[in-house]
Design a protein around this motif. Structure first.
Motif, PDB file in Angstrom:
ATOM      1  N   LEU A 174      30.427  34.097  27.566  1.00 18.44           N
ATOM      2  CA  LEU A 174      29.723  34.610  28.743  1.00 18.44           C
ATOM      3  C   LEU A 174      30.597  35.602  29.515  1.00 18.44           C
ATOM      4  CD1 LEU A 174      28.047  31.283  29.908  1.00 18.44           C
ATOM      5  CD2 LEU A 174      26.904  33.270  28.887  1.00 18.44           C
ATOM      6  N   ALA A 175      31.885  35.338  29.598  1.00 13.41           N
ATOM      7  CA  ALA A 175      32.798  36.248  30.295  1.00 13.41           C
ATOM      8  C   ALA A 175      32.910  37.583  29.555  1.00 13.41           C
ATOM      9  CB  ALA A 175      34.173  35.600  30.431  1.00 13.41           C
ATOM     10  N   VAL A 176      33.010  37.531  28.232  1.00 14.67           N
ATOM     11  CA  VAL A 176      33.112  38.761  27.444  1.00 14.67           C
ATOM     12  C   VAL A 176      31.854  39.601  27.599  1.00 14.67           C
ATOM     13  CG1 VAL A 176      33.207  39.644  25.059  1.00 14.67           C
ATOM     14  CG2 VAL A 176      34.817  37.886  25.816  1.00 14.67           C
ATOM     15  N   ARG A 177      30.689  38.951  27.631  1.00 12.95           N
ATOM     16  CA  ARG A 177      29.439  39.698  27.849  1.00 12.95           C
ATOM     17  C   ARG A 177      29.492  40.443  29.183  1.00 12.95           C
ATOM     18  NH1 ARG A 177      23.922  36.821  26.755  1.00 12.95           N
ATOM     19  NH2 ARG A 177      24.134  36.585  28.985  1.00 12.95           N
ATOM     20  N   LEU A 178      30.031  39.804  30.203  1.00 13.54           N
ATOM     21  CA  LEU A 178      30.136  40.468  31.510  1.00 13.54           C
ATOM     22  C   LEU A 178      31.131  41.615  31.483  1.00 13.54           C
ATOM     23  CD1 LEU A 178      30.004  37.519  34.064  1.00 13.54           C
ATOM     24  CD2 LEU A 178      28.320  39.327  33.704  1.00 13.54           C
ATOM     25  N   VAL A 179      32.262  41.410  30.846  1.00 11.05           N
ATOM     26  CA  VAL A 179      33.267  42.473  30.780  1.00 11.05           C
ATOM     27  C   VAL A 179      32.697  43.695  30.063  1.00 11.05           C
ATOM     28  CG1 VAL A 179      35.491  43.119  29.755  1.00 11.05           C
ATOM     29  CG2 VAL A 179      35.255  40.955  30.979  1.00 11.05           C
ATOM     30  N   ARG A 180      31.984  43.472  28.980  1.00  5.73           N
ATOM     31  CA  ARG A 180      31.363  44.599  28.269  1.00  5.73           C
ATOM     32  C   ARG A 180      30.399  45.354  29.184  1.00  5.73           C
ATOM     33  NH1 ARG A 180      29.939  41.673  22.599  1.00  5.73           N
ATOM     34  NH2 ARG A 180      32.007  41.823  21.676  1.00  5.73           N
ATOM     35  N   GLY A 181      29.592  44.604  29.932  1.00  2.61           N
ATOM     36  CA  GLY A 181      28.656  45.235  30.866  1.00  2.61           C
ATOM     37  C   GLY A 181      29.375  45.993  31.962  1.00  2.61           C
ATOM     38  N   MET A 211      25.819  37.694  35.343  1.00  3.97           N
ATOM     39  CA  MET A 211      26.647  36.992  36.323  1.00  3.97           C
ATOM     40  C   MET A 211      26.050  35.630  36.660  1.00  3.97           C
ATOM     41  SD  MET A 211      27.615  40.177  38.830  1.00  3.97           S
ATOM     42  CE  MET A 211      28.261  39.131  40.124  1.00  3.97           C
ATOM     43  N   ARG A 212      24.737  35.591  36.829  1.00  2.00           N
ATOM     44  CA  ARG A 212      24.071  34.323  37.149  1.00  2.00           C
ATOM     45  C   ARG A 212      24.137  33.357  35.973  1.00  2.00           C
ATOM     46  NH1 ARG A 212      24.830  31.778  40.367  1.00  2.00           N
ATOM     47  NH2 ARG A 212      23.248  30.339  39.660  1.00  2.00           N
ATOM     48  N   ALA A 213      23.994  33.869  34.751  1.00  5.72           N
ATOM     49  CA  ALA A 213      24.087  33.006  33.575  1.00  5.72           C
ATOM     50  C   ALA A 213      25.473  32.364  33.490  1.00  5.72           C
ATOM     51  CB  ALA A 213      23.775  33.791  32.311  1.00  5.72           C
ATOM     52  N   HIS A 214      26.499  33.166  33.737  1.00  9.38           N
ATOM     53  CA  HIS A 214      27.871  32.658  33.702  1.00  9.38           C
ATOM     54  C   HIS A 214      28.099  31.656  34.829  1.00  9.38           C
ATOM     55  CE1 HIS A 214      32.449  33.588  33.503  1.00  9.38           C
ATOM     56  NE2 HIS A 214      32.136  32.594  32.704  1.00  9.38           N
ATOM     57  N   ALA A 215      27.678  31.999  36.024  1.00  5.93           N
ATOM     58  CA  ALA A 215      27.850  31.103  37.163  1.00  5.93           C
ATOM     59  C   ALA A 215      27.080  29.797  36.947  1.00  5.93           C
ATOM     60  CB  ALA A 215      27.393  31.789  38.452  1.00  5.93           C
ATOM     61  N   ASN A 216      25.884  29.893  36.400  1.00  9.69           N
ATOM     62  CA  ASN A 216      25.086  28.704  36.148  1.00  9.69           C
ATOM     63  C   ASN A 216      25.798  27.784  35.164  1.00  9.69           C
ATOM     64  OD1 ASN A 216      22.725  27.274  34.507  1.00  9.69           O
ATOM     65  ND2 ASN A 216      22.013  27.717  36.594  1.00  9.69           N
ATOM     66  N   PHE A 217      26.392  28.354  34.145  1.00 10.80           N
ATOM     67  CA  PHE A 217      27.152  27.548  33.193  1.00 10.80           C
ATOM     68  C   PHE A 217      28.297  26.823  33.895  1.00 10.80           C
ATOM     69  CE2 PHE A 217      30.747  26.989  30.349  1.00 10.80           C
ATOM     70  CZ  PHE A 217      30.178  26.183  29.380  1.00 10.80           C
ATOM     71  N   VAL A 218      29.033  27.561  34.717  1.00  9.02           N
ATOM     72  CA  VAL A 218      30.183  26.985  35.410  1.00  9.02           C
ATOM     73  C   VAL A 218      29.746  25.924  36.434  1.00  9.02           C
ATOM     74  CG1 VAL A 218      32.123  27.548  36.942  1.00  9.02           C
ATOM     75  CG2 VAL A 218      31.600  29.013  35.006  1.00  9.02           C
ATOM     76  N   GLU A 219      28.523  26.014  36.908  1.00  6.77           N
ATOM     77  CA  GLU A 219      28.001  25.017  37.843  1.00  6.77           C
ATOM     78  C   GLU A 219      27.689  23.691  37.147  1.00  6.77           C
ATOM     79  OE1 GLU A 219      24.619  27.110  39.376  1.00  6.77           O
ATOM     80  OE2 GLU A 219      25.855  28.476  40.544  1.00  6.77           O
ATOM     81  N   TYR A 220      27.213  23.731  35.918  1.00  5.44           N
ATOM     82  CA  TYR A 220      26.778  22.512  35.232  1.00  5.44           C
ATOM     83  C   TYR A 220      27.811  21.894  34.308  1.00  5.44           C
ATOM     84  CZ  TYR A 220      22.064  22.891  37.019  1.00  5.44           C
ATOM     85  OH  TYR A 220      20.987  22.938  37.857  1.00  5.44           O
ATOM     86  N   ALA A 221      28.592  22.689  33.612  1.00  2.00           N
ATOM     87  CA  ALA A 221      29.512  22.157  32.600  1.00  2.00           C
ATOM     88  C   ALA A 221      30.503  21.127  33.150  1.00  2.00           C
ATOM     89  CB  ALA A 221      30.243  23.293  31.890  1.00  2.00           C
ATOM     90  N   PRO A 222      31.132  21.353  34.294  1.00  2.00           N
ATOM     91  CA  PRO A 222      32.127  20.370  34.747  1.00  2.00           C
ATOM     92  C   PRO A 222      31.548  18.974  34.979  1.00  2.00           C
ATOM     93  CG  PRO A 222      32.427  22.437  35.902  1.00  2.00           C
ATOM     94  CD  PRO A 222      31.136  22.552  35.147  1.00  2.00           C
ATOM     95  N   ILE A 223      30.419  18.866  35.647  1.00  2.00           N
ATOM     96  CA  ILE A 223      29.883  17.537  35.934  1.00  2.00           C
ATOM     97  C   ILE A 223      29.444  16.840  34.656  1.00  2.00           C
ATOM     98  CG2 ILE A 223      27.519  18.268  36.469  1.00  2.00           C
ATOM     99  CD1 ILE A 223      29.512  15.492  38.244  1.00  2.00           C
ATOM    100  N   VAL A 224      28.865  17.590  33.716  1.00  2.00           N
ATOM    101  CA  VAL A 224      28.462  16.996  32.445  1.00  2.00           C
ATOM    102  C   VAL A 224      29.695  16.499  31.687  1.00  2.00           C
ATOM    103  CG1 VAL A 224      27.496  17.535  30.163  1.00  2.00           C
ATOM    104  CG2 VAL A 224      26.267  18.196  32.237  1.00  2.00           C
ATOM    105  N   LEU A 225      30.750  17.292  31.637  1.00  2.00           N
ATOM    106  CA  LEU A 225      31.963  16.875  30.935  1.00  2.00           C
ATOM    107  C   LEU A 225      32.642  15.691  31.611  1.00  2.00           C
ATOM    108  CD1 LEU A 225      33.373  20.374  29.958  1.00  2.00           C
ATOM    109  CD2 LEU A 225      32.369  18.659  28.427  1.00  2.00           C
ATOM    110  N   ILE A 226      32.646  15.673  32.929  1.00  2.00           N
ATOM    111  CA  ILE A 226      33.230  14.532  33.643  1.00  2.00           C
ATOM    112  C   ILE A 226      32.439  13.261  33.342  1.00  2.00           C
ATOM    113  CG2 ILE A 226      33.554  13.517  35.948  1.00  2.00           C
ATOM    114  CD1 ILE A 226      34.258  16.440  36.879  1.00  2.00           C
TER     115      ILE A 226
END
Length: 145
Positions: A20-27, A47-62
């Motif tokens: 997701l970060a690489v997609r943003l850098v390319r853009g 940006m929203r797709a990346h932020a959305n991922f960062v919002e959900y992944a930590p709680i799911v992994l915890i």
């Protein structure tokens, strides 16, 4: 090995995060946008797709890690983790398309379901008061001498 399921799912999430970060850098490079979205709807979507991922992944992994430590039924955790990874790939792919679409909606819904299942499972462990995990933390004695 401690937490093999969570470790693999966390590694997959790390790869998704970099993707997701690489997609943003390319853009950013293509549109010469160094800060913000530059008024580009595709950049905002990324940006929203990346932020959305960062919002959900930590709680799911915890939640996965704590459930794996407390209970250890790895087959169910593998399935839930795989669903989460697929959902977190589908969602950003859908974010780049016109809304509504099945990738975006399905990714979001699957993420919510996984999060709710894990939250319910965690509460059930606590309320059930039992643990079937073989992993325990033994007290450490001070050295004598």
């Amino acid at each position: 090995m401690v937490l093999p399921v969570t470790l693999v799912i966390a590694a997959a999430c790390a790869v998704i995060n970099i993707w997701l970060a690489v997609r943003l850098v390319r853009g950013r490079l293509k549109g010469k946008v160094m800060v913000g979205d530059g008024g580009d709807p595709a950049m905002l979507s990324g940006m929203r797709a990346h932020a959305n991922f960062v919002e959900y992944a930590p709680i799911v992994l915890i939640l996965m890690a704590l459930i794996e430590l407390a209970r250890g039924p790895q087959v169910a955790l593998w399935i839930i983790g795989a669903v989460f990874v697929v959902a977190r790939i589908a969602h950003p792919l859908g974010m780049g398309r016109s809304a509504p679409n099945p990738l975006r909606a399905g990714g979001a819904m699957a993420t919510w379901i996984v999060t709710l299942v894990l939250a319910g499972w965690a509460l059930a462990i606590v309320l059930g008061g039992e643990s079937t995990s073989s992993f325990t933390i033994a007290p450490v004695e001070a050295p004598r001498g």
